[in-house]
Every structure is written in C-alpha cells, then in structure tokens.
Design a protein around this motif. Structure first.
Motif, PDB file in Angstrom:
ATOM      1  N   PRO A 188       5.540  49.783  16.248  1.00 17.26           N
ATOM      2  CA  PRO A 188       5.335  51.083  15.900  1.00 17.26           C
ATOM      3  C   PRO A 188       5.260  52.235  16.995  1.00 17.26           C
ATOM      4  N   ARG A 189       6.106  52.560  17.536  1.00 15.74           N
ATOM      5  CA  ARG A 189       6.371  53.632  18.549  1.00 15.74           C
ATOM      6  C   ARG A 189       7.415  54.436  18.457  1.00 15.74           C
ATOM      7  N   GLU A 190       7.553  55.705  18.745  1.00 16.12           N
ATOM      8  CA  GLU A 190       8.576  56.674  18.709  1.00 16.12           C
ATOM      9  C   GLU A 190       9.875  55.826  19.803  1.00 16.12           C
ATOM     10  N   ASN A 191       9.521  55.582  20.609  1.00 20.11           N
ATOM     11  CA  ASN A 191      10.399  55.070  21.740  1.00 20.11           C
ATOM     12  C   ASN A 191      10.997  53.752  21.543  1.00 20.11           C
ATOM     13  N   CYS A 192      10.548  53.195  20.206  1.00 19.90           N
ATOM     14  CA  CYS A 192      11.135  51.717  20.171  1.00 19.90           C
ATOM     15  C   CYS A 192      12.692  51.755  19.605  1.00 19.90           C
ATOM     16  N   LEU A 193      13.541  51.014  20.494  1.00 18.31           N
ATOM     17  CA  LEU A 193      14.900  51.102  20.125  1.00 18.31           C
ATOM     18  C   LEU A 193      15.103  49.830  18.970  1.00 18.31           C
ATOM     19  N   SER A 194      15.797  49.824  18.055  1.00 16.63           N
ATOM     20  CA  SER A 194      15.981  48.877  17.161  1.00 16.63           C
ATOM     21  C   SER A 194      17.565  48.595  16.879  1.00 16.63           C
ATOM     22  N   LEU A 195      17.997  47.329  17.317  1.00 17.07           N
ATOM     23  CA  LEU A 195      19.266  47.029  17.374  1.00 17.07           C
ATOM     24  C   LEU A 195      19.438  45.801  16.528  1.00 17.07           C
ATOM     25  N   SER A 196      20.583  45.648  15.748  1.00 17.14           N
ATOM     26  CA  SER A 196      21.003  44.558  15.065  1.00 17.14           C
ATOM     27  C   SER A 196      21.799  43.478  15.936  1.00 17.14           C
ATOM     28  N   THR A 197      21.746  42.265  15.696  1.00 20.98           N
ATOM     29  CA  THR A 197      22.251  41.258  16.436  1.00 20.98           C
ATOM     30  C   THR A 197      23.214  40.500  15.525  1.00 20.98           C
ATOM     31  N   GLU A 198      23.406  40.880  14.186  1.00 22.62           N
ATOM     32  CA  GLU A 198      24.078  40.450  13.180  1.00 22.62           C
ATOM     33  C   GLU A 198      25.412  40.021  13.632  1.00 22.62           C
ATOM     34  N   ASN A 199      26.142  41.059  14.000  1.00 15.46           N
ATOM     35  CA  ASN A 199      27.754  41.151  14.366  1.00 15.46           C
ATOM     36  C   ASN A 199      27.880  41.499  15.696  1.00 15.46           C
ATOM     37  N   SER A 200      27.086  41.758  16.503  1.00 13.42           N
ATOM     38  CA  SER A 200      27.140  42.022  17.862  1.00 13.42           C
ATOM     39  C   SER A 200      26.839  40.686  18.915  1.00 13.42           C
ATOM     40  N   SER A 201      27.566  40.731  19.691  1.00 11.38           N
ATOM     41  CA  SER A 201      27.461  39.784  20.944  1.00 11.38           C
ATOM     42  C   SER A 201      26.245  40.169  21.867  1.00 11.38           C
ATOM     43  N   PRO A 202      25.500  39.030  22.605  1.00  8.23           N
ATOM     44  CA  PRO A 202      24.415  39.403  23.481  1.00  8.23           C
ATOM     45  C   PRO A 202      24.814  40.414  24.457  1.00  8.23           C
ATOM     46  N   ALA A 203      25.988  40.300  25.042  1.00  8.77           N
ATOM     47  CA  ALA A 203      26.743  41.087  25.890  1.00  8.77           C
ATOM     48  C   ALA A 203      26.759  42.596  25.438  1.00  8.77           C
ATOM     49  N   GLU A 204      27.255  42.716  24.163  1.00  8.54           N
ATOM     50  CA  GLU A 204      27.113  44.219  23.434  1.00  8.54           C
ATOM     51  C   GLU A 204      25.847  44.787  23.503  1.00  8.54           C
ATOM     52  N   VAL A 205      25.087  43.878  22.766  1.00  9.28           N
ATOM     53  CA  VAL A 205      23.429  44.380  22.874  1.00  9.28           C
ATOM     54  C   VAL A 205      22.928  44.607  24.120  1.00  9.28           C
ATOM     55  N   ALA A 206      23.100  43.790  25.050  1.00  4.55           N
ATOM     56  CA  ALA A 206      22.653  44.141  26.329  1.00  4.55           C
ATOM     57  C   ALA A 206      23.107  45.466  27.000  1.00  4.55           C
ATOM     58  N   THR A 207      24.519  45.852  26.783  1.00  4.77           N
ATOM     59  CA  THR A 207      25.157  47.051  27.351  1.00  4.77           C
ATOM     60  C   THR A 207      24.566  48.259  26.395  1.00  4.77           C
ATOM     61  N   ALA A 208      24.464  47.980  25.046  1.00  4.89           N
ATOM     62  CA  ALA A 208      23.765  49.152  24.415  1.00  4.89           C
ATOM     63  C   ALA A 208      22.136  49.495  24.911  1.00  4.89           C
ATOM     64  N   ILE A 209      21.387  48.287  25.278  1.00  5.08           N
ATOM     65  CA  ILE A 209      20.321  48.744  25.628  1.00  5.08           C
ATOM     66  C   ILE A 209      20.386  49.292  26.964  1.00  5.08           C
ATOM     67  N   ALA A 210      21.104  48.861  28.021  1.00  2.00           N
ATOM     68  CA  ALA A 210      21.261  49.544  29.347  1.00  2.00           C
ATOM     69  C   ALA A 210      21.748  50.805  29.207  1.00  2.00           C
ATOM     70  N   ARG A 211      22.617  51.271  28.525  1.00  4.06           N
ATOM     71  CA  ARG A 211      22.952  52.578  28.055  1.00  4.06           C
ATOM     72  C   ARG A 211      22.141  53.600  27.567  1.00  4.06           C
ATOM     73  N   HIS A 212      21.360  52.840  26.444  1.00  6.09           N
ATOM     74  CA  HIS A 212      20.159  53.759  25.864  1.00  6.09           C
ATOM     75  C   HIS A 212      18.910  54.323  26.930  1.00  6.09           C
ATOM     76  N   PHE A 213      18.516  53.243  27.797  1.00  5.92           N
ATOM     77  CA  PHE A 213      17.589  53.582  28.749  1.00  5.92           C
ATOM     78  C   PHE A 213      17.955  53.884  30.011  1.00  5.92           C
ATOM     79  N   GLU A 214      19.474  54.118  30.272  1.00  2.49           N
ATOM     80  CA  GLU A 214      20.071  54.387  31.530  1.00  2.49           C
ATOM     81  C   GLU A 214      19.577  53.562  32.533  1.00  2.49           C
TER      82      GLU A 214
END
Length: 188
Positions: free
Chosen positions: A148-174
């Motif tokens: 429970p923090r404002e800066n918490c990034l929530s991402l679904s792994t339902e239909n995304s590959s691990p590489a796609e989720v990792a890329t989204a994390i890297a982009r979000h946090f620069e």
C-alpha cells in the motif's frame, strides 16, 4: 540505493520476471528463496526459529548491499499484508539509511492462471508450493495484495511474457538497458 521489490502471490512469475529484468538491465538480483534455502539447512521448514532466520538473512543481505553502495538491487517477495509489514519496515529502514528508496512492483494474474502455473517442474525442484492443492489454501490464508504505497507499480502477468513485463518495469522506473540488450522484447 533503489530496491526493486517484485511481489505477488506464488506462481505470478516474480522470479522469472526478476531474472528477465536483471538480464535486461544488469541490476543484481537477490532471490528471496536463497534465505529460505539457508534456513532449511539449519531448521526443518517452518520450525521454530525458521522464519526469524529467513527475515534476518534477507535484511542482512540488503544491509550489506547498501554498505557496499550497490546503486540498484532487485528482490522478490510473496508479500502478504499485513503479516509481512515488519519485513517491509526493516527494508525501509536499511534503504533509507543509505538515502535510497523502495520501488514496489506488484505482479498479479487470475487464480486460474496461478493454478495452471503452480505445477511447473522448477517450482518443485526449488521447494516451492508446486500443486493446486497446496496453493489454494495458501492463497486463502494470505492477503497477497499490492504494497500500500503510492509508488507501487501493478502489472498483470496474465497475457504478457516475462520479457514484456521486465521491459515495462525498466521503462517505468527509467532503468537503463544493459549494453547488448534489446529494449523491445520480441513477440512471444
């Protein structure tokens, strides 16, 4: 230090995504099960003293990285609120001592997907919950929610590959992409 704390229920893909993020960015990864593996050498699983040792090992590892001025670190956790709040408070204390910040990343997917993934062979080899029969009551007993923090990034792994989720994390946090890594994962 930036601590990228990837959390979620068992079988959401935390370690798989963390490995992809580490490979893509060159940020070191501390698998939270390493502490469990050490504690198993000393105690039987979940015997008195087991979880205290796991907690102490995780905090000591983080403190060592902070003292060594490691700028970024990735770790994983099956964070259950509010039971695991003390671990998070200890992580906060260590990271704040070095002027750092925890970047919580919550991974989630449907219960049906969790049940399908939990039987993966590598889970049993690592001593993790490895059957739907074991996972279902564990999910019912725990509250695997986003920290429970404002800066918490929530991402679904339902239909995304691990590489796609990792890329989204890297982009979000620069987080810079390591030399030789493709910032855009191939379609999988």
């Amino acid at each position: 230090m930036q601590l990228f704390l990837i959390h979620g229920a068992p079988a959401t893909g935390k370690l798989t995504v963390a490995r992809a993020l580490a490979a893509r960015t060159g940020v070191p990864l501390v698998d939270n099960h390493a502490a469990i593996d050490v504690a198993r050498m000393v105690f039987g699983f979940a015997q008195p003293g087991f979880w205290d040792l796991v907690h102490d090992l995780r905090v000591t590892t983080l403190r060592g990285a902070a003292k060594a001025n490691v700028p970024r670190l990735i770790t994983t956790a099956a964070y259950s609120h509010p039971v695991d709040a003390p671990l998070l408070q200890d992580y906060d204390r260590v990271v704040e001592e070095c002027g750092g910040r925890i970047e919580p990343i919550h991974l989630f997917c449907s219960q049906e997907t969790l049940m399908a993934r939990v039987s993966a062979e590598d889970r049993a080899q690592r001593g993790k919950i490895a059957s739907p029969e074991g996972l279902k009551p564990y999910l019912e007993r725990n509250n695997f929610v986003a920290i429970p923090r404002e800066n918490c990034l929530s991402l679904s792994t339902e239909n995304s590959s691990p590489a796609e989720v990792a890329t989204a994390i890297a982009r979000h946090f620069e987080i810079p992409i390591a030399p030789g890594e493709n910032p855009t994962p191939p379609d999988e």
